[in-house]
Design a protein around this motif. Structure first.
Motif, PDB file in Angstrom:
ATOM      1  N   MET A   1       0.844  -1.198   0.000  1.00 19.25           N
ATOM      2  CA  MET A   1       0.000   0.000   0.000  1.00 19.25           C
ATOM      3  C   MET A   1       0.878   1.246   0.000  1.00 19.25           C
ATOM      4  N   GLN A   2       0.527   2.212  -0.853  1.00 19.19           N
ATOM      5  CA  GLN A   2       1.213   3.496  -0.854  1.00 19.19           C
ATOM      6  C   GLN A   2       0.860   4.282   0.401  1.00 19.19           C
ATOM      7  N   ASP A   3       1.699   5.280   0.710  1.00 22.53           N
ATOM      8  CA  ASP A   3       1.370   6.149   1.837  1.00 22.53           C
ATOM      9  C   ASP A   3       0.019   6.816   1.617  1.00 22.53           C
ATOM     10  N   ARG A   4      -0.715   6.942   2.677  1.00 26.08           N
ATOM     11  CA  ARG A   4      -1.989   7.642   2.645  1.00 26.08           C
ATOM     12  C   ARG A   4      -1.970   8.679   3.760  1.00 26.08           C
ATOM     13  N   LEU A   5      -2.983   9.556   3.776  1.00 27.53           N
ATOM     14  CA  LEU A   5      -3.093  10.605   4.790  1.00 27.53           C
ATOM     15  C   LEU A   5      -4.352  10.381   5.610  1.00 27.53           C
ATOM     16  N   ARG A   6      -4.200  10.478   6.926  1.00 29.60           N
ATOM     17  CA  ARG A   6      -5.345  10.461   7.840  1.00 29.60           C
ATOM     18  C   ARG A   6      -5.542  11.901   8.312  1.00 29.60           C
ATOM     19  N   ALA A   7      -6.558  12.575   7.796  1.00 27.26           N
ATOM     20  CA  ALA A   7      -6.835  13.983   8.117  1.00 27.26           C
ATOM     21  C   ALA A   7      -7.919  14.032   9.183  1.00 27.26           C
ATOM     22  N   LEU A   8      -7.670  14.771  10.274  1.00 27.60           N
ATOM     23  CA  LEU A   8      -8.500  14.699  11.466  1.00 27.60           C
ATOM     24  C   LEU A   8      -8.872  16.062  12.026  1.00 27.60           C
ATOM     25  N   PHE A   9      -9.994  16.091  12.753  1.00 34.19           N
ATOM     26  CA  PHE A   9     -10.313  17.198  13.649  1.00 34.19           C
ATOM     27  C   PHE A   9     -10.998  16.624  14.875  1.00 34.19           C
ATOM     28  N   CYS A  10     -10.935  17.368  15.976  1.00 32.47           N
ATOM     29  CA  CYS A  10     -11.548  16.957  17.239  1.00 32.47           C
ATOM     30  C   CYS A  10     -12.856  17.721  17.396  1.00 32.47           C
ATOM     31  N   ASP A  11     -13.974  17.008  17.509  1.00 29.35           N
ATOM     32  CA  ASP A  11     -15.274  17.661  17.416  1.00 29.35           C
ATOM     33  C   ASP A  11     -15.792  18.154  18.769  1.00 29.35           C
ATOM     34  N   HIS A  12     -17.050  18.553  18.813  1.00 30.16           N
ATOM     35  CA  HIS A  12     -17.682  19.130  19.991  1.00 30.16           C
ATOM     36  C   HIS A  12     -17.829  18.139  21.132  1.00 30.16           C
ATOM     37  N   LEU A  13     -17.781  16.839  20.837  1.00 31.95           N
ATOM     38  CA  LEU A  13     -17.893  15.800  21.856  1.00 31.95           C
ATOM     39  C   LEU A  13     -16.533  15.234  22.239  1.00 31.95           C
ATOM     40  N   SER A  14     -15.462  15.848  21.752  1.00 30.12           N
ATOM     41  CA  SER A  14     -14.088  15.389  21.973  1.00 30.12           C
ATOM     42  C   SER A  14     -13.804  14.083  21.246  1.00 30.12           C
ATOM     43  N   ILE A  15     -14.577  13.801  20.202  1.00 31.49           N
ATOM     44  CA  ILE A  15     -14.372  12.628  19.350  1.00 31.49           C
ATOM     45  C   ILE A  15     -13.528  13.042  18.149  1.00 31.49           C
ATOM     46  N   MET A  16     -12.562  12.215  17.787  1.00 29.78           N
ATOM     47  CA  MET A  16     -11.749  12.483  16.609  1.00 29.78           C
ATOM     48  C   MET A  16     -12.506  12.030  15.363  1.00 29.78           C
ATOM     49  N   ARG A  17     -12.663  12.944  14.420  1.00 31.18           N
ATOM     50  CA  ARG A  17     -13.331  12.654  13.150  1.00 31.18           C
ATOM     51  C   ARG A  17     -12.313  12.829  12.028  1.00 31.18           C
ATOM     52  N   GLY A  18     -12.434  12.040  10.969  1.00 25.01           N
ATOM     53  CA  GLY A  18     -11.468  12.199   9.896  1.00 25.01           C
ATOM     54  C   GLY A  18     -11.751  11.328   8.689  1.00 25.01           C
ATOM     55  N   LYS A  19     -10.792  11.339   7.771  1.00 24.92           N
ATOM     56  CA  LYS A  19     -10.849  10.527   6.552  1.00 24.92           C
ATOM     57  C   LYS A  19      -9.453  10.010   6.247  1.00 24.92           C
ATOM     58  N   TYR A  20      -9.398   8.855   5.602  1.00 27.51           N
ATOM     59  CA  TYR A  20      -8.183   8.408   4.949  1.00 27.51           C
ATOM     60  C   TYR A  20      -8.208   8.934   3.514  1.00 27.51           C
ATOM     61  N   LEU A  21      -7.104   9.539   3.097  1.00 24.93           N
ATOM     62  CA  LEU A  21      -7.029  10.188   1.792  1.00 24.93           C
ATOM     63  C   LEU A  21      -5.787   9.711   1.047  1.00 24.93           C
ATOM     64  N   PRO A  22      -5.793   9.800  -0.288  1.00 22.30           N
ATOM     65  CA  PRO A  22      -4.654   9.303  -1.066  1.00 22.30           C
ATOM     66  C   PRO A  22      -3.408  10.165  -0.916  1.00 22.30           C
TER      67      PRO A  22
END
Length: 429
Positions: free
Chosen positions: A1-22
């Motif tokens: 697998m090539q390197d990918r990016l996990r892009a994140l933010f911490c939401d109003h409930l202190s839960i980490m939300r994000g996506k895996y991106l190419p």
């Protein structure tokens, strides 16, 4: 697998939300999320909270990041990054906790001062039994300040330390806390945004590495009824343009020698004590920890090297001078919690609040303080709602969204007790 990016933010409930991106996103870049994430509750209930635009088409918001902020992850072939949120018009999103902290920092920088922050996290380790029910991790020889295999038989904390070292997290300490199986994690002081970026990523990493060892590592404040509580202690100071620590009053910081800036920060934190609770101790479970004699931030008081007051003055002076605010727990978004503490401290300067006398009681059998935070989430949210000055300083949209969501949370949790209340939160924080 090539390197990918996990892009994140911490939401109003202190839960980490994000996506895996190419790999093409390993640059100054962006991605879009539904803005109505900020209307989503722990139980997946989608609500029309202030700013979420749930009934206005659930539009996009944009997460933007810089290439220079991308860092190595604990997962193979994966980079990781935290970003800032913008609305559909390209303006900074008022709901963004990271942006809220940046604005708080900018207010202090306008005064020629740079906020420095160090955060202490406490957490409990749980395991599932043969029926899938969560039970405390078996640590037969655990004691306060315990280390080694009797404190951590699976050695999952060794794995956390090793990976933290590899990735450049500057750990000051991992140790066992008073109540087994509880652990404390402390990272080194840094500029406020960098310090909080590090703590939210470290917290996520620690939970995910612990899970690989069969451990649910939870930062919720009171997951075990008979044990103590877990806090998120916020240590802070300020440097001036020369790099000097402006809270310093000499080689040792003592209550009778602290300088005017320290006194004004203390006065601000005390004045907004009740309002702060609704924001930085933000769950129904928080108020099982915030109780008298619990070494937490219950009482509206301050002291020297005294662990039973809300704001403690470290006896260390010079470049290590700092104030330690002990009310928050990590069910709060760390960006929001630090922004709240910095804003309350600044209000102490701007409004020249008087500083009440130092606490002389022991905190167990005697207290000078007569005022406290609320006894439950409902009261704390009402106190936050009443503290208009604090809410305006932090950011009206973020605070109004928080109040709305927490008023709903009061109703959602009112009939939950024991393990049912714990399990409402435990897999998220």
């Amino acid at each position: 697998m090539q390197d990918r990016l996990r892009a994140l933010f911490c939401d109003h409930l202190s839960i980490m939300r994000g996506k895996y991106l190419p790999a093409s996103k390993l640059a100054d870049s962006d991605t879009r999320f539904c803005r109505s994430v900020f209307g989503t509750h722990y139980d997946k209930d989608l609500l029309n909270s202030p700013g979420s635009m749930t009934y206005e088409g659930l539009p996009d918001m944009e997460l933007r990041w810089r290439h220079d902020d991308i860092r190595d992850s604990w997962d193979p072939h994966t980079k990781i990054v935290l970003g800032d949120l913008y609305d559909d018009a390209g303006e900074p999103l008022g709901l963004c906790p990271r942006g809220t902290l940046k604005r708080a920092v900018a207010k202090w920088e306008a005064r020629g001062l740079t906020p420095k922050v160090g955060i202490e996290l406490e957490a409990f380790a749980l395991q599932a039994d043969e029926h899938g029910n969560l039970r405390p991790y078996d640590t037969p020889g655990a004691v306060v300040y315990g280390t080694g295999p009797l404190t951590d038989p699976l050695r999952f904390n060794d794995a956390i330390w090793s990976k933290a070292d590899e990735l450049g997290f500057r750990l000051d300490m991992i140790t066992a806390e008073f109540d087994a199986p509880q652990f404390e994690y402390t990272l080194t002081f840094d500029n406020a945004v960098q310090a909080v970026d590090d703590i939210v990523l470290f917290r996520l990493m620690a939970r995910e590495i612990a899970l690989e060892h069969g451990i649910i590592l939870t930062f919720m404040p009171k997951p075990i009824a008979g044990a103590g509580g877990s806090g998120m202690h916020i240590n802070f100071s300020f440097t001036d343009v020369s790099g000097g620590n402006v809270l310093s009053s000499g080689p040792r910081n003592l209550p009778d020698t602290i300088n005017d800036l320290s006194k004004q920060c203390l006065a601000g934190l005390l004045h907004h004590h009740k309002g702060l609770a609704g924001l930085i101790a933000p769950t129904a479970n928080s108020y099982q920890r915030l109780q008298p004699g619990s070494l937490s931030g219950f009482w509206k008081n301050w002291g020297g090297d005294h662990r039973n007051v809300t704001t403690r003055i470290s006896a260390e002076g010079g470049p290590k001078s700092r104030l330690e605010h002990r009310m928050a727990d990590a069910t709060a978004n760390p960006y929001t919690a630090v922004a709240a503490v910095l804003n309350a401290s600044l209000l102490g300067i701007e409004n020249n609040y008087p500083l009440q006398p130092i606490e002389t009681g022991d905190g167990f059998e005697k207290n000078d303080a007569k005022e406290s935070c609320a006894m439950d989430l409902k009261g704390a949210v009402a106190d936050l709602k009443a503290d208009q000055a604090l809410g305006d300083a932090i950011g009206r949209l973020l605070v109004d969204n928080h109040i709305f969501m927490k008023e709903k949370e009061v109703k959602k949790t009112k009939d939950l007790e024991g393990e049912a209340l714990r399990d409402f939160y435990v897999y998220f924080v």
